[in-house]
Design an enzyme around this catalytic site. Sequence first.
Site, PDB file in Angstrom:
ATOM      1  N   CYS A 251     113.510  83.193  10.239  1.00  0.00           N
ATOM      2  CA  CYS A 251     114.072  84.232  11.178  1.00  0.00           C
ATOM      3  C   CYS A 251     113.598  83.800  12.401  1.00  0.00           C
ATOM      4  O   CYS A 251     113.887  84.458  13.368  1.00  0.00           O
ATOM      5  CB  CYS A 251     113.180  85.646  10.785  1.00  0.00           C
ATOM      6  N   ASN A 382     120.435  81.185  10.380  1.00  0.00           N
ATOM      7  CA  ASN A 382     119.401  81.203   9.295  1.00  0.00           C
ATOM      8  C   ASN A 382     120.197  82.333   8.155  1.00  0.00           C
ATOM      9  O   ASN A 382     120.919  81.782   7.565  1.00  0.00           O
ATOM     10  CB  ASN A 382     118.084  81.351   9.924  1.00  0.00           C
ATOM     11  N   GLU A 383     119.432  83.406   8.494  1.00  0.00           N
ATOM     12  CA  GLU A 383     119.982  84.508   7.404  1.00  0.00           C
ATOM     13  C   GLU A 383     121.196  85.226   8.236  1.00  0.00           C
ATOM     14  O   GLU A 383     120.880  86.549   8.345  1.00  0.00           O
ATOM     15  CB  GLU A 383     119.142  85.399   6.816  1.00  0.00           C
TER      16      GLU A 383
END
Length: 666
Positions: A251, A382-383
């Site tokens: 994150c 990333n996510e």
Amino acid sequence: MKRNNTANCIFYVFLVCILTSLSPVNLHAQTSKTITINTDNSIAKVQSNMWGVFFEDINFGADGGIYAELIKNRSFEFAKPLMGWAIQRAKANEGEILVVNRKEENITNPRYIQINTEKGNFGISNEGFKGIGVKKGLRYDFSVMYRQQNTGVKLRLQLLSADNKIIGEGNLNPEKSSSDWKKQSTSFVATKTDAKAKFTILFEGKGKIDLDMISLFPGDTWKNRPQGLRADMVKMLADMKPGFVRFPGGCIVEGTDLANRYQWKKTIGPIENRQLIMNRWNVEFAHRPAPDYYQSFGLGFFEYFQLAEDIGSDALPILNCGMACQFNTGEVASLDELDPYVQDALDLIEFANGDITTKWGKMRADLGHPKPFNLKMMGIGNENWGPQYLERLAIFTKAIKTKYPDFKLINSSGTDPEGDRFNLLNTSLRNSNADFIDEHYYRPADWFLKNAGRYDDYPRDGSKVFVGEYAVHADKNVIGSSRNNWQSALAAASLMTGLERNADVVQMASYAPLFAHIDAWQWAPDMIWVDNLNAYGTPDYYVQKLFSTNKGTDVIASKIDGKNIIGQDGLYASAVTDKISKEVIIKISNTTDKAQNIDFNLEGKRSLKTKGYVDELANTNLNQLNSFENPDAISPKRNSITVKNKKLSLTLKPYSFNVIKIPFTK
Ligand code: AHR
């Protein structure tokens, strides 16, 4: 009270009988099961970088962790400029210490302190990151940037133990520097070990002095690099022989908002010019606040590349895709302002691989690494999820593939391994023939067991899978759930046999997160725990290490009754051959409370040697943890084995994970 030997013996037998009958674990194996291993036929290649590590500056993993700087807030750029610092006298005179901001002149490192000793001597002390870890007999390297018109002020440097005794002392006599900043250094040796020391600077003489970048490093950094990394932590990584190092997260790549995102260009070059920002984990969890968590970027992108190279791993950077964390602000960069983000990705490839005549290749050379880092892949986002991600990803992909057609890109599949977000991305990314799809799973142990066959039916062609983050998150009521107990590691090992069996589909995997400081963590479980002086591996560390140091080169079939071993009688298994070390390697977990007798039929033409060995992780207590006091409670024990006529009979202990190695001659 004395007992004679016979009485002792009877008592012991009686005790064992009682304990055995009460124990939830049945130590006696019942009938045998047969596992057939085909030692000849390679059913998939294992990538040399299959098992890697995921590094994120979370849990004080970088600042206060692997980055060995001992002074917290060395450049006074925290939101509270004197956080971590205290004046060393009960009553300070006004004007003795001023925080000065010169942001017009120095935008990346605007603040410094001005010390005025006209009214008498005093000092300042730094508490370090949850204390300063000091080792007896070790050299400590102090440095400071300063400015003083006259040579009036001298610095007496002291390491003080938790109970305020001097345990290391040095002096610095700053030369006259007119209006320019100068750097001066000195070293001294500590006389005592203390995990919670502090550092004091006493100012002697009369005058004014400006100070910035007040720094103290231990003399035993990794490869003895000045202002480098904590050697014990790097060694734990090096021992795993990871195939890749994924960095800088997580994150942290995304940031709480776009301004707080990770920008690699701001993390290279002289450390005094690396602009500090708040670490997003500072404010992420209300129940684990970390108001003193910032990113100094002393561990920046150059150091990440160097670390990966040092330990023989591929570098795997993950870059922001023009989206901030969707659990926070969820800000997205406007599409017509995406260029700088894309340019960062293109420039990073040039920085890593470019000829030294290129702008960024020259930068790498100037930093001391003229040879390319041979970067082969990077992650975009990333996510991140949703159509906004796909839109931005397409722009990145086009730009990067046009310039570097063979460069591999890792794409996000969001936060979960199933559900709408996952389905949308997985389908779209497969349709667009993505190189790698990054799957993340933080799930309970039973999910891991149920998913050991997850990839058995995945498409064999097209996009490959990168399991970029995973960890068993046990029920919060389970003892040790946040410290990785044996149950978590055993379930992870069981699932990993499924990753290995499908090495043609799952080509890379990394457990997450990697490091956590025992006094400063935000997220648990984690693979390696550290305090200011020590580090220990959790049971998961040993599972990861066993996989990555026994990865082999080719997957071979391992079956019970002609079927993949994904939970029959609580067994999970995979097998490889290593054509370089010439070994058949079988990984098998027994997730039941019973010992199990297994007959391995080692079919095929290979000439197997009779002597091999098994590295075993086992414990009858699924709640068992490792700890600073008992770091090896769960750690591999080696036993020899004998192979006769291509058969091997073994009793697998209850709750055990076993790596069996059988050498062959051809
Ligand atoms: O590993 C901890 C966090 O988990 C990572 O930062 C993030 O990618 C995931 O949600």
